[in-house]
Design an enzyme around this catalytic site. Structure first.
Site, PDB file in Angstrom:
ATOM      1  CD  GLU A  80       7.861   1.340   6.515  1.00  0.00           C
ATOM      2  OE1 GLU A  80       6.730   0.867   6.553  1.00  0.00           O
ATOM      3  OE2 GLU A  80       8.096   2.569   6.456  1.00  0.00           O
ATOM      4  CG  ASP A  99      -0.347  -0.418   2.505  1.00  0.00           C
ATOM      5  OD1 ASP A  99       0.674  -1.134   2.503  1.00  0.00           O
ATOM      6  OD2 ASP A  99      -0.887  -0.040   3.553  1.00  0.00           O
TER       7      ASP A  99
END
Length: 565
Positions: free
Chosen positions: A496, A312
């Site tokens: 991340e 996403d």
């Protein structure tokens, strides 16, 4: 590889008959036993909408994670009474009636730590325990401690956790691996599936189904006992993903299942709700409003389903890579999801055999073989020479190459000649100085160029090695590790995602700032360190010069942004 024979659809229709009836029963049983907590947008109704639209907090997730101090119905009644009074202060009302999530204490690692020492020291920092939660908390309780990704993510996430667990196992923390498997089994027993994360607002969807692989990982330590112990939960999860299949006609879709015209059964991502996501409320409303030609509910469902994919967002789901409002996740059959479903079927067969049920094992093998044929027939782009997603609207395989194309290799579902073509495509189009690109499209979304993500690096590395393509596999590992090390040397943290167009830079794009921690990057880094360094000489940092000399492959310079077909 040959396409399935024309007679196969009728045969396949007979195969799942009894097994899917069992799954339907399992699914109903799970629904009957589940207690479904209401998400904050339902609990708080117009108050939730007003707070999010007022943008009281920089991150929409903050209020989604806030805990009501009393019964939400009473808070809502007070709000309705006070909101139109002169001098009403919404921020003050929120501060009085809610406990906001606390900022996590800033972790300052000891000086002079190697990369491996830093990661090993982070495991306890990222470990949480929530056996009990407040009555109206969006956080869902779990019986065992668990490891969170880090940063804004204060809960456990489904597919993140598998790659985190790889690192925990590499660090010898098999107790934590066992705890996390037990937690996910608990969620399956409680809710009928593993939600996106342990929040009430994540219950309407799942994420890439890695639970069977987690059990398989635990079985490396505990043997077949783990497979037998968690067979019931693996079966329930399979029932969730296949829910509705028994009523499907050719050419129809139901929730997460797709039945193509020839009877082939595949899966797609799906969210049961078609409203804005509570954790990204304002952003989703803006996205829907920006395309008045589509029903808002349709856009909301596709946004949520993209969140279920873990990607996403990405041009992979969009007709126009520059316009998020053109995404149509639910009309795309993803190659990575169906590879994971194939792997789930194979592990279910293995677990059934370990439990002494050879008949059930054979049924799962038959399902896996049928899915493998479906992957080869529908998710291979012969013209381009790579695996890709299938488009339910155009009835054709899509043209875009993404890192998801490596999943059939990762689960050993690919034909050998196609694996060789995938190695060439990966080296030519996706390999960059800092690792594997997610796609070759620059859209501004975080699951596109120039970002590289740890789980996709590992899937590609493992997948290519499965088919003897060690040269490209080691290139990916070396380039990504160099990127991680350079960033760590400068920032003293793992992040991340990374910009793979160079080394030493965290990734950008997406709905929130770059997060550090970071669970899956830690796990993959440990696995790759042990891959590139010989066992007799393990390394705690990425060596300055490459230990293995088999490969000197240089990445081909990437083309500029390519439109999604």
């Amino acid at each position: 590889m040959k396409s399935p024979a024309p007679s196969r659809p009728q045969k396949m229709a007979l195969i799942p008959a009894c097994i899917f009836l069992c799954f339907a029963a399992l699914s109903v049983q799970a629904e009957e036993t589940s207690v479904t907590p209401q998400p904050p947008d339902i609990l708080l109704g117009p108050l939730f909408n007003d707070v999010q639209n007022a943008k009281l907090f920089p991150d929409q997730k903050t209020f989604a994670d806030a805990v009501p101090n009393s019964d939400p119905l009473m808070i809502l009644a007070d709000y309705r009474m006070q909101q139109n009074q002169s001098g009403f202060d919404l921020r003050h009302f929120v501060n009085v009636n809610f406990t906001l999530p606390k900022e996590g204490e800033k972790y300052v690692p000891p000086e002079g730590q190697s990369l491996r020492e830093h990661i090993d020291g982070l495991w306890p920092v990222l470990t949480r325990s929530t056996e009990n939660t407040e009555k109206w908390d969006s956080l869902l309780p779990l019986p065992k401690p668990y490891v969170v990704p880090g940063g804004r993510f204060r809960e456990v996430y489904y597919w993140d956790s598998y790659f985190t667990m790889l690192g925990l196992a590499e660090s010898g923390h098999w107790d934590k691996v066992a705890d996390m498997v037990a937690n996910f089994a608990h969620e399956i027993d409680t809710y009928g599936h593993i939600p996106n994360g342990n929040r009430s607002y994540y219950l309407s969807r799942s994420q890439p189904p890695f639970f069977a692989l987690m059990v398989e990982l635990l079985a490396q330590h505990e043997g077949d006992a783990a497979l037998k112990q968690y067979l019931p939960q693996m079966q329930k999860e399979y029932a969730y993903w296949m829910d509705g299949v028994e009523n499907l006609q050719a050419g129809q879709q139901e929730k997460r299942v797709v039945k193509l015209q020839d009877g082939t059964l595949l899966n797609r991502y799906w969210d049961d709700r078609d409203t804005p996501r509570p954790e990204s409320w304002v952003e989703d409303i803006a996205t829907a409003k920006s395309n008045p030609n589509r029903p808002a509910t349709e856009i909301y469902r596709d946004l949520r389903s993209a969140a279920a994919s873990g990607w996403d967002f990405s041009s992979r789901w969009m007709d126009n890579p520059q316009q998020l409002n053109t995404l149509r996740t639910t009309s795309i059959v993803p190659v990575d999801l169906n590879s994971l479903m194939f792997k789930m079927e194979k592990i279910l067969a293995r677990a059934s055999k370990a439990a002494g049920d050879n008949a059930m094992a054979n049924q799962y093998e038959t399902l896996a073989n049928a899915r493998q044929k479906g992957i080869e027939k529908y998710l291979w782009n012969d013209q381009q020479g790579w695996y890709a997603d299938y488009d339910l609207k155009s009835h054709k395989v899509r043209n875009q190459l993404t890192a998801a194309a490596l999943f059939p290799l990762y689960v050993n579902a690919a034909a050998k000649d196609r694996a060789s073509k995938m190695a060439t495509a990966t080296k030519t189009h996706l390999l960059q100085p800092g690792g594997l690109n997610t796609t070759s499209v620059k859209s501004g979304q975080q699951w596109d160029a120039p970002n590289g993500w740890a789980p996709l690096q590992w899937v590609a590395t493992e997948g290519l090695q499965n088919y003897g393509q060690k040269e490209v596999a080691m290139d990916i590992s070396w380039h990504f590790l160099t990127n991680v090390q350079h960033t760590y040397d400068r920032e003293k943290k793992l992040v991340e995602k990374y910009d793979v167009s160079a080394t030493g830079t965290g990734g950008g794009g997406g709905e929130y700032p770059l997060q550090d921690g970071f669970g899956w990057t830690n796990g993959v880094t440990l696995k790759m360190l042990d891959l590139i360094c010989p066992k007799e000489q393990p390394c705690d940092n990425v060596p300055a010069t490459r230990p293995l000399s088999e490969s000197t492959t240089q990445p081909v310079k990437q083309k500029e942004a390519e439109p999604t077909p």
